[in-house]
Design a protein around this motif. Sequence first.
Motif, short mmCIF file in Angstrom:
data_model
loop_
_atom_site.label_atom_id
_atom_site.label_comp_id
_atom_site.label_asym_id
_atom_site.label_seq_id
_atom_site.Cartn_x
_atom_site.Cartn_y
_atom_site.Cartn_z
N ARG A 104 -80.84 15.83 50.36
CA ARG A 104 -81.38 15.72 51.72
C ARG A 104 -81.55 17.12 52.32
O ARG A 104 -80.80 18.03 52.01
CB ARG A 104 -80.44 14.90 52.62
CG ARG A 104 -80.17 13.49 52.14
CD ARG A 104 -79.19 12.80 53.07
NE ARG A 104 -79.82 12.40 54.31
CZ ARG A 104 -80.33 11.20 54.55
NH1 ARG A 104 -80.28 10.27 53.63
NH2 ARG A 104 -80.88 10.91 55.72
N TYR B 292 -88.08 12.94 63.10
CA TYR B 292 -87.85 11.58 62.58
C TYR B 292 -87.17 10.70 63.63
O TYR B 292 -86.13 11.07 64.18
CB TYR B 292 -86.99 11.62 61.32
CG TYR B 292 -86.87 10.26 60.68
CD1 TYR B 292 -87.95 9.68 60.02
CD2 TYR B 292 -85.68 9.54 60.76
CE1 TYR B 292 -87.85 8.43 59.44
CE2 TYR B 292 -85.57 8.28 60.17
CZ TYR B 292 -86.66 7.72 59.52
OH TYR B 292 -86.57 6.47 58.96
N ARG C 205 -85.14 15.50 58.90
CA ARG C 205 -85.12 15.10 60.31
C ARG C 205 -86.25 15.75 61.08
O ARG C 205 -86.73 15.21 62.07
CB ARG C 205 -83.76 15.46 60.91
CG ARG C 205 -82.63 14.59 60.37
CD ARG C 205 -81.27 15.03 60.91
NE ARG C 205 -81.20 14.95 62.37
CZ ARG C 205 -80.13 15.32 63.07
NH1 ARG C 205 -79.06 15.78 62.45
NH2 ARG C 205 -80.13 15.22 64.38
N GLY D 100 -87.51 7.05 62.97
CA GLY D 100 -87.34 5.79 62.25
C GLY D 100 -88.28 4.70 62.71
O GLY D 100 -88.31 3.60 62.12
N LEU E 84 -90.49 13.73 53.22
CA LEU E 84 -90.25 12.28 53.21
C LEU E 84 -89.22 11.92 52.14
O LEU E 84 -88.33 11.10 52.37
CB LEU E 84 -91.56 11.53 52.96
CG LEU E 84 -92.64 11.67 54.04
CD1 LEU E 84 -93.91 10.94 53.62
CD2 LEU E 84 -92.15 11.14 55.39
N ARG E 85 -89.37 12.55 50.98
CA ARG E 85 -88.45 12.26 49.86
C ARG E 85 -87.03 12.71 50.21
O ARG E 85 -86.05 12.05 49.83
CB ARG E 85 -88.95 13.01 48.62
CG ARG E 85 -88.06 12.91 47.39
CD ARG E 85 -88.18 11.55 46.71
NE ARG E 85 -87.40 11.53 45.49
CZ ARG E 85 -87.88 11.83 44.28
NH1 ARG E 85 -89.16 12.18 44.15
NH2 ARG E 85 -87.12 11.77 43.21
N LYS E 86 -86.91 13.81 50.95
CA LYS E 86 -85.60 14.38 51.27
C LYS E 86 -85.07 13.93 52.63
O LYS E 86 -84.09 14.47 53.12
CB LYS E 86 -85.68 15.91 51.24
CG LYS E 86 -86.03 16.50 49.87
CD LYS E 86 -84.93 16.23 48.85
CE LYS E 86 -85.21 16.92 47.53
NZ LYS E 86 -84.12 16.70 46.54
N HIS E 87 -85.73 12.95 53.23
CA HIS E 87 -85.29 12.38 54.52
C HIS E 87 -85.12 13.45 55.59
O HIS E 87 -84.13 13.48 56.33
CB HIS E 87 -83.98 11.62 54.33
CG HIS E 87 -83.99 10.63 53.21
ND1 HIS E 87 -84.67 9.43 53.30
CD2 HIS E 87 -83.47 10.67 51.95
CE1 HIS E 87 -84.53 8.76 52.16
NE2 HIS E 87 -83.81 9.49 51.33
#
Length: 290
Positions: free
Chosen positions: A145, A255, A172, A257, A167-170
């Motif tokens: 992450r 981000y 923020r 959600g 996106l892959r590493k989430h």
Amino acid sequence: MSRAPSRADAAQAAVLAELRPGQSVELLKELHILTREGRLNQDSRRKLKQVYHLYQFIEPLLQELAQDGHAPLLADHGAGKSYLGFILYDLFFKPLGRGEIYGIEWRAELVQRSRELAARLGFGRMRFLDMSVADAAETADLPERFDIVTALHACDTATDDAIAFGLRKHARFMVLVPCCQAEVAACLRQTKALSLSRTPLAELWRHPIHTRELGSQITNVLRCLHLEASGYQVTVTELVGWEHSLKNELILARYTGQKKRSASERLAAILEEFGLAQALAGRFGLDQKE
């Protein structure tokens, strides 16, 4: 009796006045932003102005992330000579005492130079990887992450690869300044004759210079919609005045959600309207069958 300031003293004071508080003059000399005599030429001043403006956007995000003792992780894609990474470390990560910066750059000689400079300066929490942005998401050499993903003037599809990495590493936050963009313009050129017979809107990209400009505009609009469809709140603004850089669009994504279905629908509609769906649906997170 104190002597009157010399012209050299005045020039040095003027340079120091342009630097941010706490900025290492020696670092800027190592980066060749300042000359050995501590002077700024016009090109260096422009470069430093861009990085400082970007720092102003990134610093509050880092402050937010650093609350409660968190150690922020930042990935800088298309790092080049790592001006941004080194200045971020010098001004924020070094005094914070925690957190890491990963510079990702495909040119091995620039990566080696950055590693040597970080070692020389004692910037122990900077890492540099010799690879493309596209390959970075798959490597085991990076954390699972990241808090922030940046890409300053990552050329053409490298900005899209940085988004995919984020996106892959989430991530923020994503902070993106796109550079020369050719992929969409190339697609528009291939379907130009068909589009001209189908819709008068094709006049928007009939002339080659308009094809390039519209392709760039469409690309960034698609990127923003892709981020919104993926759960990010997006702000688009100028990085610096246009007199300093023509590649000046800054995309800030936070981000939340909340994935916007309307953004996904409009993204698909734009791809279809401009004849881009077959070539680009996958790049922007859409199933071509949809």
